[in-house]
Write an enzyme that holds these catalytic residues in place. Structure first.
Site, PDB file in Angstrom:
ATOM      1  N   TYR A 140       1.639   5.625  12.513  1.00 24.86           N
ATOM      2  CA  TYR A 140       1.836   4.184  12.722  1.00 24.86           C
ATOM      3  C   TYR A 140       2.737   3.513  11.700  1.00 24.86           C
ATOM      4  CZ  TYR A 140      -1.816   3.779   9.124  1.00 24.86           C
ATOM      5  OH  TYR A 140      -2.529   3.885   7.957  1.00 24.86           O
ATOM      6  N   HIS A 142      -4.266   4.753   4.357  1.00 20.89           N
ATOM      7  CA  HIS A 142      -5.456   3.938   4.093  1.00 20.89           C
ATOM      8  C   HIS A 142      -6.437   4.661   3.162  1.00 20.89           C
ATOM      9  CE1 HIS A 142      -8.869   1.287   4.698  1.00 20.89           C
ATOM     10  NE2 HIS A 142      -9.583   2.320   5.081  1.00 20.89           N
ATOM     11  N   ARG A 145       0.879  -1.172   0.000  1.00 20.97           N
ATOM     12  CA  ARG A 145       0.000   0.000   0.000  1.00 20.97           C
ATOM     13  C   ARG A 145       0.909   1.211   0.000  1.00 20.97           C
ATOM     14  NH1 ARG A 145      -3.425   1.086   5.293  1.00 20.97           N
ATOM     15  NH2 ARG A 145      -1.923   2.774   5.563  1.00 20.97           N
TER      16      ARG A 145
END
Ligand SMILES: Cc1ncc(C[n+]2csc(CCOP(=O)(O)OP(=O)(O)O)c2C)c(N)n1
Ligand SMILES: [Mg+2]
Length: 334
Positions: A264, A255, A251
């Site tokens: 994170y 998100h 990715r």
């Protein structure tokens, strides 16, 4: 006479034109995705959830289906798949701007809930993994009616822990349905890393429990993905039942446009992920086999840019659905 060695795509039965088309879809997906981020950051559209890093997995998988005949129950990141199935950049931007004419919902649904009646793309709902059941239902209907149809669905690895996934795979396995399950493992479920999602190594390891083959494939290698899906789709079409394929992806973005991954995700990790960028890899392959050079690449980029500019301009100029129609398809109409 010198024997000519065949290239990887030719070994898979793909012509040079098809190989270039695969790359074009991957590049189109990336460039549309990048444009959507610009529009979102500029305040023109509300939301983006990205395909960046997963284009090889998506285009390679969808390329194994027959457009207009097979069915797709996609998930929100599947921009690459819906383009291969037949959705146009114009339609993608109509949904992004929530305008009239958006085939997914006429501007009612949140963007990235892909749907297209003409191309057998089933509109989904937001709870993750519900689309698995839709694909199984389509496959069951096809089998009962004797239609020669394959249904494919996609989901993330995090979503493979939802009950719907297990119920869907079990049912498809028992009834040998013509279904292909595609887990796009991008190593995160929002902020939750892979090691907190799975106690086994691969999602595909679960497949034997449902009586179907489980295949792990490098999602950055579009030809490896195509080969795996070609086999699974052929198997489904022969009536031999479903397959679970897990493509290992990266990715490359947060998100979604609502997420800040700096809290994170170490920056070095993203740099490492960039080395697995499927676009870079496929581009290198095309240079290696002589299907692309600087001049042809620039022409392709320019052509895609023009297509995206025109699609965006068209979509932005369209009206919204009239407010009086807001309740249509929600309650029974007299
Ligand atoms: C049933 C349900 N629970 C939670 C959510 C909120 N949610 C949306 S996307 C997502 C993460 C999914 O991760 P993954 O399946 O790995 O897919 P990815 O986004 O990484 O491609 C979550 C928890 C949801 N939409 N539905
Ligand atoms: Mg994930």
């Amino acid at each position: 006479m010198a024997t000519q060695t065949r290239n990887r795509h030719q070994e898979l039965g793909l012509s040079d034109g098809q190989m270039l088309e695969i790359y074009r879809y991957m590049l189109l997906t990336r460039r549309i995705d990048e444009r959507l981020w610009l529009l979102q950051r500029g305040g023109k559209i509300p939301f983006v959830i990205s395909a960046q890093g997963q284009e090889g997995a998506q285009v390679g998988a969808a390329y194994a289906l027959i457009r207009g005949k097979d069915w797709l129950a996609p998930y929100y990141r599947d921009l690459g798949k819906v383009l291969v199935m037949g959705m146009t950049p114009r339609e993608v931007f109509l949904a992004a701007f929530a305008r009239q004419g958006d085939p997914s919902s006429n501007g009612r649904q949140m963007a990235h809930h892909w749907g297209h009646r003409r191309w057998n793309i089933v509109s989904g709902s937001s709870p993750v993994a519900t689309q698995v059941l839709h694909a199984v239902g389509v496959a069951l209907a096809a089998k009962m009616k004797g239609h020669d149809v394959v249904a494919m669905t996609s989901l993330g690895e995090g979503s493979s822990n939802q009950g719907d996934f297990h119920e869907g795979l079990n049912f498809a396995g028992v009834h040998k349905l013509p279904c292909v399950f595609h887990v796009q493992n991008n190593e995160y479920a929002i902020s939750v890393p892979l090691r907190k999602q799975l106690a086994c190594e691969n999602v595909a390891d679960r497949a034997p429990g449902y009586g179907m083959p489980g295949v792990v494939v490098d999602g950055s290698d579009v030809l490896a993905v195509y080969a795996a899906f070609r086999e699974a789709v052929d198997r489904a079409r022969r009536g031999e039942g479903p397959t679970l394929i897990e493509s290992k992806c990266v990715r490359l973005t947060p998100h979604s446009s609502d997420d800040d991954d700096r809290t994170y995700r170490p920056r070095e990790e993203i740099e490492r992920a960039r080395q697995r960028d499927p676009l870079v890899r496929t581009r290198a392959y095309l240079y290696e086999v002589g299907l692309l050079d600087e001049e042809r690449e620039q022409a392709l980029e320019a052509e895609i840019r023009r297509e995206i500019d025109a699609a965006q301009e068209y979509a932005e100029a369209q009206p919204y659905e009239p407010v009086e129609t807001a309740m249509r398809h929600v309650y029974k109409e007299a």
